[in-house]
Design a protein around this motif. Structure first.
Motif, mmCIF file in Angstrom:
data_model
loop_
_atom_site.group_PDB
_atom_site.id
_atom_site.type_symbol
_atom_site.label_atom_id
_atom_site.label_comp_id
_atom_site.label_asym_id
_atom_site.label_seq_id
_atom_site.Cartn_x
_atom_site.Cartn_y
_atom_site.Cartn_z
ATOM 1 N N THR A 208 10.204 7.454 5.096
ATOM 2 C CA THR A 208 9.808 6.598 3.971
ATOM 3 C C THR A 208 9.472 5.188 4.438
ATOM 4 O O THR A 208 8.448 4.615 4.048
ATOM 5 C CB THR A 208 10.908 6.566 2.899
ATOM 6 N N GLN A 209 10.318 4.618 5.304
ATOM 7 C CA GLN A 209 10.047 3.285 5.832
ATOM 8 C C GLN A 209 8.812 3.296 6.724
ATOM 9 O O GLN A 209 7.996 2.368 6.701
ATOM 10 C CB GLN A 209 11.252 2.769 6.606
ATOM 11 N N ALA A 210 8.666 4.355 7.514
ATOM 12 C CA ALA A 210 7.506 4.464 8.405
ATOM 13 C C ALA A 210 6.219 4.597 7.606
ATOM 14 O O ALA A 210 5.175 4.054 8.002
ATOM 15 C CB ALA A 210 7.676 5.658 9.342
ATOM 16 N N ARG A 211 6.274 5.315 6.477
ATOM 17 C CA ARG A 211 5.085 5.460 5.645
ATOM 18 C C ARG A 211 4.629 4.110 5.121
ATOM 19 O O ARG A 211 3.425 3.803 5.091
ATOM 20 C CB ARG A 211 5.400 6.387 4.470
ATOM 21 N N GLY A 212 5.584 3.263 4.726
ATOM 22 C CA GLY A 212 5.236 1.919 4.284
ATOM 23 C C GLY A 212 4.635 1.099 5.411
ATOM 24 O O GLY A 212 3.643 0.374 5.210
ATOM 25 N N ALA A 213 5.216 1.204 6.620
ATOM 26 C CA ALA A 213 4.683 0.473 7.774
ATOM 27 C C ALA A 213 3.286 0.971 8.137
ATOM 28 O O ALA A 213 2.414 0.183 8.524
ATOM 29 C CB ALA A 213 5.631 0.628 8.963
ATOM 30 N N LEU A 214 3.064 2.273 8.008
ATOM 31 C CA LEU A 214 1.747 2.851 8.302
ATOM 32 C C LEU A 214 0.700 2.316 7.326
ATOM 33 O O LEU A 214 -0.416 1.960 7.733
ATOM 34 C CB LEU A 214 1.813 4.372 8.223
ATOM 35 N N ASP A 215 1.037 2.265 6.051
ATOM 36 C CA ASP A 215 0.099 1.748 5.057
ATOM 37 C C ASP A 215 -0.266 0.295 5.351
ATOM 38 O O ASP A 215 -1.434 -0.111 5.214
ATOM 39 C CB ASP A 215 0.693 1.870 3.651
ATOM 40 N N GLU A 216 0.739 -0.505 5.762
ATOM 41 C CA GLU A 216 0.471 -1.903 6.108
ATOM 42 C C GLU A 216 -0.432 -1.996 7.331
ATOM 43 O O GLU A 216 -1.354 -2.826 7.377
ATOM 44 C CB GLU A 216 1.790 -2.638 6.364
ATOM 45 N N ALA A 217 -0.170 -1.151 8.326
ATOM 46 C CA ALA A 217 -0.989 -1.165 9.546
ATOM 47 C C ALA A 217 -2.424 -0.748 9.239
ATOM 48 O O ALA A 217 -3.386 -1.346 9.758
ATOM 49 C CB ALA A 217 -0.378 -0.238 10.596
ATOM 50 N N ASP A 218 -2.597 0.262 8.389
ATOM 51 C CA ASP A 218 -3.946 0.693 8.017
ATOM 52 C C ASP A 218 -4.671 -0.396 7.236
ATOM 53 O O ASP A 218 -5.878 -0.609 7.423
ATOM 54 C CB ASP A 218 -3.876 1.976 7.177
ATOM 55 N N ALA A 219 -3.937 -1.084 6.362
ATOM 56 C CA ALA A 219 -4.550 -2.171 5.597
ATOM 57 C C ALA A 219 -4.983 -3.306 6.523
ATOM 58 O O ALA A 219 -6.056 -3.895 6.352
ATOM 59 C CB ALA A 219 -3.577 -2.688 4.540
ATOM 60 N N ALA A 220 -4.145 -3.616 7.537
ATOM 61 C CA ALA A 220 -4.503 -4.656 8.502
ATOM 62 C C ALA A 220 -5.733 -4.245 9.312
ATOM 63 O O ALA A 220 -6.612 -5.067 9.594
ATOM 64 C CB ALA A 220 -3.322 -4.930 9.436
ATOM 65 N N ASP A 221 -5.800 -2.965 9.680
ATOM 66 C CA ASP A 221 -6.979 -2.463 10.398
ATOM 67 C C ASP A 221 -8.238 -2.611 9.549
ATOM 68 O O ASP A 221 -9.307 -2.963 10.054
ATOM 69 C CB ASP A 221 -6.783 -0.986 10.764
ATOM 70 N N GLN A 222 -8.108 -2.319 8.263
ATOM 71 C CA GLN A 222 -9.269 -2.425 7.378
ATOM 72 C C GLN A 222 -9.726 -3.875 7.243
ATOM 73 O O GLN A 222 -10.936 -4.157 7.255
ATOM 74 C CB GLN A 222 -8.928 -1.847 6.004
ATOM 75 N N ARG A 223 -8.771 -4.812 7.136
ATOM 76 C CA ARG A 223 -9.132 -6.233 7.052
ATOM 77 C C ARG A 223 -9.803 -6.692 8.344
ATOM 78 O O ARG A 223 -10.798 -7.429 8.324
ATOM 79 C CB ARG A 223 -7.882 -7.079 6.767
ATOM 80 N N ARG A 224 -9.270 -6.244 9.475
ATOM 81 C CA ARG A 224 -9.836 -6.613 10.770
ATOM 82 C C ARG A 224 -11.255 -6.075 10.906
ATOM 83 O O ARG A 224 -12.156 -6.760 11.392
ATOM 84 C CB ARG A 224 -8.943 -6.069 11.883
ATOM 85 N N PHE A 225 -11.459 -4.848 10.453
ATOM 86 C CA PHE A 225 -12.784 -4.235 10.519
ATOM 87 C C PHE A 225 -13.781 -5.011 9.655
ATOM 88 O O PHE A 225 -14.907 -5.307 10.084
ATOM 89 C CB PHE A 225 -12.688 -2.781 10.051
ATOM 90 N N ALA A 226 -13.359 -5.366 8.443
ATOM 91 C CA ALA A 226 -14.235 -6.124 7.546
ATOM 92 C C ALA A 226 -14.567 -7.493 8.135
ATOM 93 O O ALA A 226 -15.719 -7.965 8.053
ATOM 94 C CB ALA A 226 -13.574 -6.271 6.181
ATOM 95 N N ASN A 227 -13.563 -8.155 8.740
ATOM 96 C CA ASN A 227 -13.797 -9.466 9.348
ATOM 97 C C ASN A 227 -14.773 -9.368 10.525
ATOM 98 O O ASN A 227 -15.636 -10.230 10.712
ATOM 99 C CB ASN A 227 -12.475 -10.074 9.822
ATOM 100 N N ASP A 228 -14.609 -8.314 11.340
ATOM 101 C CA ASP A 228 -15.502 -8.141 12.494
ATOM 102 C C ASP A 228 -16.950 -7.932 12.038
ATOM 103 O O ASP A 228 -17.882 -8.515 12.610
ATOM 104 C CB ASP A 228 -15.046 -6.947 13.340
ATOM 105 N N LEU A 229 -17.113 -7.096 11.015
ATOM 106 C CA LEU A 229 -18.470 -6.867 10.514
ATOM 107 C C LEU A 229 -19.062 -8.138 9.920
ATOM 108 O O LEU A 229 -20.261 -8.426 10.088
ATOM 109 C CB LEU A 229 -18.468 -5.753 9.465
ATOM 110 N N ASN A 230 -18.239 -8.915 9.234
ATOM 111 C CA ASN A 230 -18.714 -10.181 8.658
ATOM 112 C C ASN A 230 -19.106 -11.162 9.759
ATOM 113 O O ASN A 230 -20.128 -11.851 9.662
ATOM 114 C CB ASN A 230 -17.629 -10.781 7.776
#
Length: 458
Positions: A208-230
């Motif tokens: 359960t804790q790992a699932r929350g950490a995974l969601d945060e990591a995926d969200a950070a990856d998505q923000r990083r991807f959007a920033n790189d494209l911008n």
């Protein structure tokens, strides 16, 4: 101390199940292995145990490492053995002759009643069969324990006993568990590996804790991807402006600068990687053809007995009515499947104590999915029973989580969860009005369990 090093491991079966997996398993690790159905969990355990070889990469095991592997399914040759003899057969011949007392110790630790120990495995419930496999693995004194879906077929009490048994194992014994039971993973693991086609992630946390950490990591990856494209887009805009100025002014320096900006933008775009997206393993939907019968099945104080005719219980007077959603609860071996089989016999038209309405159109799936033949393919299994045409068959199979690469493979090659999805699909396509399902959530991944079953039943 490290017991196993996994380096750049890949398994490809038609298409990649997972690639570039790196993982270190050390003493004391209790690892929960999580992935959707058909994404490679069992394939990874097969590689760790030495049952199969990976497509690429290496597994470095500690010298002399003994691996105890509890697979999902009971081996065919086990059914003719008694529970006791099957566990004894896991020992080397000489050791079995002089140390058979170890079987009694292991069976006692796992709380297996003496009267069940002398029965053939084929006469035991799925839960007791699973416990027998665990006992056979544990008696070999393994240095690492691999458990593939250990809670399948277990009743709630046995799951609790298994959790307690795992908690009392030596603290330094590493255990790797695949399971779709979130509570069980939280209670028994201290690390979680989310197995993915690429970029699998591991956390030093229970599920359960790992699932929350995974969601945060995926969200950070998505923000990083959007920033790189911008950032790349801004560089291209600057390059376009400089290009126009350079052309109008005839400045070679600005033309060179334009090329440099474009090169930087291309480099950023090439390095940018989108966040992982979980793809649905397919919906499980049940449909209903309807009936005007007031009672679909009648149980008039039906006696439920063991194969040797010992009475387990009587049902009392019961009616199964349209719209009923009935769950059958009981400890392993108390006769749940026996009653299910009696109802199925009645639905199949056999005379007996259970009565059913003439308008019932049944759909039955047992806990071993024996209605599926391992030698068939998903395509032949569907088109051989339902007249929907090849194109529609492929479409509905894909919607149920059996991808195009697996549709013409043998059913034996499917994961347990994919087999469940295929079985439920075939039942739905028969358009029944009565479903009889024995342990239908065995093997289903966590998301599917949360959503099982989407239904249009009335």
């Amino acid at each position: 101390m490290t017991v196993m090093n996994i380096n750049d491991l890949s398994v490809v079966l038609g298409e990649p199940l997972f690639e570039n997996l790196n993982l270190t398993i050390s003493k004391g690790d209790r690892i929960g292995l999580v992935a959707a159905n058909g994404r490679g969990k069992t394939s990874l355990l097969d590689c760790l145990s030495g049952v199969s070889e990976p497509t690429n990469g290496t597994i470095v095991r500690a010298r002399g490492l003994r691996v105890g592997y509890v697979a999902q399914y009971v081996p065919e040759q086990a059914y003719s053995h008694t529970l006791y003899d099957w566990v004894l057969s896991a020992l080397p011949t000489e050791q079995a002759e002089y140390e058979s007392w170890r079987v009694d110790v292991v069976l006692g630790d796992l709380s297996i009643p003496y009267e069940l120990q002398k029965l053939p495995l084929k006469q035991l419930s799925g839960g007791w069969q699973r416990t027998a496999l665990l006992a056979a693995a544990w008696i070999t004194a393994p240095d690492i324990l691999l458990l593939d879906e250990p809670t399948n077929h277990l009743d709630l009490n046995r799951i609790g006993l298994l959790q307690d048994w795992l908690s009392h194992l030596p603290r330094d014994l590493p255990v790797v568990i695949t399971s779709h039971d979130r509570a069980f993973l939280d209670a028994t693991t201290n690390r979680t590996l989310f197995l993915r086609t690429d970029r699998s992630r591991a956390f030093t946390l229970p599920y359960t804790q790992a699932r929350g950490a995974l969601d945060e990591a995926d969200a950070a990856d998505q923000r990083r991807f959007a920033n790189d494209l911008n950032k790349a887009q801004q560089l291209r805009k600057q390059a376009a402006k400089l290009k126009n100025i350079g052309i109008n002014s005839g400045s070679d320096l600005l033309v060179t600068k334009t090329k440099q900006l474009k090169a930087r933008a291309e480099k950023i775009e090439d390095a940018a990687r989108p966040a992982h997206q979980d793809y649905s393993a397919g919906d499980i939907k049940l449909t209903n053809s309807g009936t005007h019968a007031k009672a679909l099945v009648t149980l008039d104080d039906v006696p439920v007995q063991t194969p040797d005719h010992q009475l387990l219980y009587k049902t009392g007077r019961k009616w199964i009515l349209p719209g009923d959603r009935i769950v059958l609860l009981g400890a392993n071996g108390t006769g749940k499947t026996r009653l299910i089989n009696m109802i199925q016999d009645a639905l199949a038209g056999h005379d007996g104590p259970v009565k059913c309405a003439p308008s019932v159109v049944p759909a039955y799936s047992d806990q071993n999915l024996s209605q599926l033949s391992d030698q068939d393919t998903p395509m032949t299994a569907v088109t051989g029973q339902i007249d929907i045409g090849d194109q529609n068959a492929r479409r509905v199979l894909a919607g149920a989580g059996v991808n195009i690469q697996m549709q013409d493979a043998k059913i034996a090659a499917l994961s347990g969860g994919q087999k469940v999805r295929l079985a439920m699909l075939i039942l739905r396509l028969k358009n029944p009005n009565f479903y009889l399902l024995d342990e239908p959530t065995n093997h289903l991944d966590i998301v599917s369990r949360l959503n099982a079953f989407e239904t249009d039943l009335v």
